[in-house]
Design a protein around this motif. Structure first.
Motif, PDB file in Angstrom:
ATOM      1  N   ASN A   1      41.730   1.508  32.857  1.00 28.63           N
ATOM      2  CA  ASN A   1      43.198   1.474  32.833  1.00 28.63           C
ATOM      3  C   ASN A   1      43.707   0.081  32.491  1.00 28.63           C
ATOM      4  O   ASN A   1      44.697  -0.079  31.768  1.00 28.63           O
ATOM      5  N   TYR A   2      43.047  -0.949  33.028  1.00 27.32           N
ATOM      6  CA  TYR A   2      43.418  -2.333  32.721  1.00 27.32           C
ATOM      7  C   TYR A   2      43.257  -2.599  31.226  1.00 27.32           C
ATOM      8  O   TYR A   2      44.136  -3.190  30.585  1.00 27.32           O
ATOM      9  N   ARG A   3      42.116  -2.198  30.676  1.00 29.71           N
ATOM     10  CA  ARG A   3      41.870  -2.408  29.250  1.00 29.71           C
ATOM     11  C   ARG A   3      42.910  -1.682  28.403  1.00 29.71           C
ATOM     12  O   ARG A   3      43.468  -2.247  27.460  1.00 29.71           O
ATOM     13  N   ILE A   4      43.198  -0.431  28.753  1.00 33.51           N
ATOM     14  CA  ILE A   4      44.183   0.353  27.997  1.00 33.51           C
ATOM     15  C   ILE A   4      45.553  -0.313  28.051  1.00 33.51           C
ATOM     16  O   ILE A   4      46.263  -0.386  27.042  1.00 33.51           O
ATOM     17  N   ALA A   5      45.940  -0.818  29.229  1.00 33.79           N
ATOM     18  CA  ALA A   5      47.238  -1.475  29.372  1.00 33.79           C
ATOM     19  C   ALA A   5      47.329  -2.703  28.473  1.00 33.79           C
ATOM     20  O   ALA A   5      48.349  -2.921  27.795  1.00 33.79           O
ATOM     21  N   LEU A   6      46.277  -3.510  28.448  1.00 33.02           N
ATOM     22  CA  LEU A   6      46.282  -4.724  27.617  1.00 33.02           C
ATOM     23  C   LEU A   6      46.335  -4.375  26.140  1.00 33.02           C
ATOM     24  O   LEU A   6      47.138  -4.942  25.385  1.00 33.02           O
ATOM     25  N   VAL A   7      45.480  -3.466  25.712  1.00 34.25           N
ATOM     26  CA  VAL A   7      45.431  -3.096  24.297  1.00 34.25           C
ATOM     27  C   VAL A   7      46.769  -2.495  23.846  1.00 34.25           C
ATOM     28  O   VAL A   7      47.300  -2.843  22.791  1.00 34.25           O
ATOM     29  N   THR A   8      47.333  -1.626  24.674  1.00 38.25           N
ATOM     30  CA  THR A   8      48.606  -0.977  24.327  1.00 38.25           C
ATOM     31  C   THR A   8      49.739  -1.985  24.258  1.00 38.25           C
ATOM     32  O   THR A   8      50.604  -1.911  23.368  1.00 38.25           O
ATOM     33  N   PHE A   9      49.758  -2.931  25.198  1.00 44.68           N
ATOM     34  CA  PHE A   9      50.804  -3.950  25.239  1.00 44.68           C
ATOM     35  C   PHE A   9      50.794  -4.803  23.975  1.00 44.68           C
ATOM     36  O   PHE A   9      51.831  -4.992  23.320  1.00 44.68           O
TER      37      PHE A   9
ATOM     38  N   GLU B   1      41.465  -5.412  20.675  1.00 47.22           N
ATOM     39  CA  GLU B   1      40.730  -4.154  20.823  1.00 47.22           C
ATOM     40  C   GLU B   1      39.871  -4.123  22.088  1.00 47.22           C
ATOM     41  O   GLU B   1      39.705  -3.088  22.717  1.00 47.22           O
ATOM     42  N   LEU B   2      39.298  -5.276  22.446  1.00 49.91           N
ATOM     43  CA  LEU B   2      38.464  -5.395  23.648  1.00 49.91           C
ATOM     44  C   LEU B   2      37.333  -4.364  23.669  1.00 49.91           C
ATOM     45  O   LEU B   2      36.964  -3.839  24.729  1.00 49.91           O
ATOM     46  N   LYS B   3      36.796  -4.054  22.515  1.00 47.02           N
ATOM     47  CA  LYS B   3      35.715  -3.070  22.427  1.00 47.02           C
ATOM     48  C   LYS B   3      34.420  -3.583  23.034  1.00 47.02           C
ATOM     49  O   LYS B   3      33.596  -2.810  23.512  1.00 47.02           O
ATOM     50  N   ASN B   4      34.227  -4.892  22.974  1.00 41.82           N
ATOM     51  CA  ASN B   4      32.958  -5.460  23.428  1.00 41.82           C
ATOM     52  C   ASN B   4      33.016  -5.999  24.851  1.00 41.82           C
ATOM     53  O   ASN B   4      32.103  -6.696  25.285  1.00 41.82           O
ATOM     54  N   TRP B   5      34.100  -5.682  25.579  1.00 41.38           N
ATOM     55  CA  TRP B   5      34.186  -6.146  26.960  1.00 41.38           C
ATOM     56  C   TRP B   5      33.133  -5.408  27.795  1.00 41.38           C
ATOM     57  O   TRP B   5      33.061  -4.178  27.797  1.00 41.38           O
ATOM     58  N   GLY B   6      32.313  -6.148  28.502  1.00 33.16           N
ATOM     59  CA  GLY B   6      31.170  -5.565  29.207  1.00 33.16           C
ATOM     60  C   GLY B   6      31.404  -5.272  30.664  1.00 33.16           C
ATOM     61  O   GLY B   6      30.447  -5.163  31.433  1.00 33.16           O
TER      62      GLY B   6
END
Length: 350
Positions: free
Chosen positions: A121-129, A150-155
């Motif tokens: 949810n955190y990742r989605i919020a950042l990417v959407t913002f 995109e934060l695709k590579n966030w581990g």
């Protein structure tokens, strides 16, 4: 209308400007089926279009929007509110200093103790913002600044499911909690109401948002039980049942004094809808009064308790799905993790 990326004098002002507009955008795109006060929501949208200067002021507004009926707005605000505080320590002078590396640092430090579902949810919020800002910013020369986040590579995620085993009460803890509901010293004016709503949630597994929105027309007697029609996520109706023996006394006491507006079954002393935060605070106080401590002490834990005990007793996953109003049976499957009979079989392998 589009705006310059650094449209204010300071980073703080600029961030609050974009956050206010983003929250306004999300309010208009999320489901409004549960909205209670259309006039106030209209006023809030106007305030957001002007923008807020203080994060706490915006936080209060988001809380009010949730109580009005836009339930999911906090999923976006909470991560972005924490990012604001994180950036305050970092001290950037421009929005252009924010990049994927900085956001990865934020996620790594601020979500370490959160479930995978919350991390997503955190990742989605950042990417959407930042995608929103990409589309809405424009300089005087017509150029647009693109974050391309995109934060695709966030581990930070440990698995694909993003699902965490929920907190729930064991059978002996449930008995202590039920006894505490009846013995807890509430104010006389709200005692019957508080006992009633807690028992409805615990004995039927309805969501808190569903319980506080029950109308009298959806609450009907059937022999020795009450049949309750509730509206779940996506405004989907379902029916639950609770025995008269469990709630009859509290229901009669409450009906004698309640003055609810809009034909609500439950309300505050002004006649308005109760808030989810209030119900969770009651649950936590009762739990602490009898020495029960869970990772999450809120009212939603009662729903998990109902579902866990229902599956343990019935071994019927379809029944759990229908009782909880899950659209996908895989959502209900998490409660199979608490099947002690199956687990005991593993102890006899050798």
């Amino acid at each position: 209308m589009k705006y310059s990326l650094d449209c204010e004098e300071t980073f703080t002002q600029t961030y609050m400007f974009w956050l206010s507009r983003f929250i306004r955008n999300k309010i208009t795109t999320l489901s409004n089926r549960q909205v209670k006060d259309k006039d106030r929501l209209t006023q809030i949208l106007h305030e957001l279009s002007i923008g807020y200067k203080e994060i706490e002021e915006l936080k209060s507004t988001v809380k009010e929007v949730r109580n009005i009926g836009i339930n999911s707005i906090h999923v976006y605000f909470i991560p972005l509110g924490k990012l604001f505080k994180f950036m305050s320590n970092y001290g950037p002078k421009s929005m252009k200093e924010i990049d994927e590396e900085l956001l990865s640092d934020f996620l790594a430090t601020q979500t370490s103790k959160l479930s995978d579902a919350t991390k997503k949810n955190y990742r989605i919020a950042l990417v959407t913002f930042f995608n929103y800002i990409d589309k809405q910013n424009e300089e005087t020369n017509g150029n647009t600044y693109r974050f391309g986040i995109e934060l695709k590579n966030w581990g930070g995620l440990s698995g694909k499911s993003g699902q965490k085993l929920p907190s729930f009460m064991k059978k002996d803890e449930v008995q202590k909690f039920i006894q505490a509901i009846d013995s807890y010293e509430f104010s006389n004016k709200i005692a019957a109401r508080n006992r009633l709503i807690l028992k409805i949630i615990l004995y039927t597994g309805v969501r808190v948002s569903e319980a506080i929105n029950i109308h009298m027309k959806d609450f009907n007697k059937d022999e020795d039980a009450y049949i309750i029609q509730v509206r779940g996520k996506g405004n989907k109706p379902r029916v639950v049942m609770i025995k008269e023996l469990i709630i009859g006394k509290d229901l009669n006491e409450w009906n004698e004094i309640k003055t609810c507006q809009n034909n609500l079954l439950l309300c505050n002393q002004k006649g308005n809808e109760l808030t989810q935060a209030y119900i969770s605070s009651i649950v936590e106080k009762i739990l602490l009064s009898v020495g029960i401590r869970k990772e999450k002490n809120g009212a939603h834990m009662l729903r998990h308790t109902f579902a866990t005990m229902l599956y343990q007793k019935s071994k019927d996953l379809i029944l759990v799905q229908e009782s909880l109003g899950h659209a996908d049976i895989n959502t209900s499957r998490i409660y199979t993790h608490f099947d002690k009979d199956k687990l005991k079989q593993t102890t006899d392998i050798f």
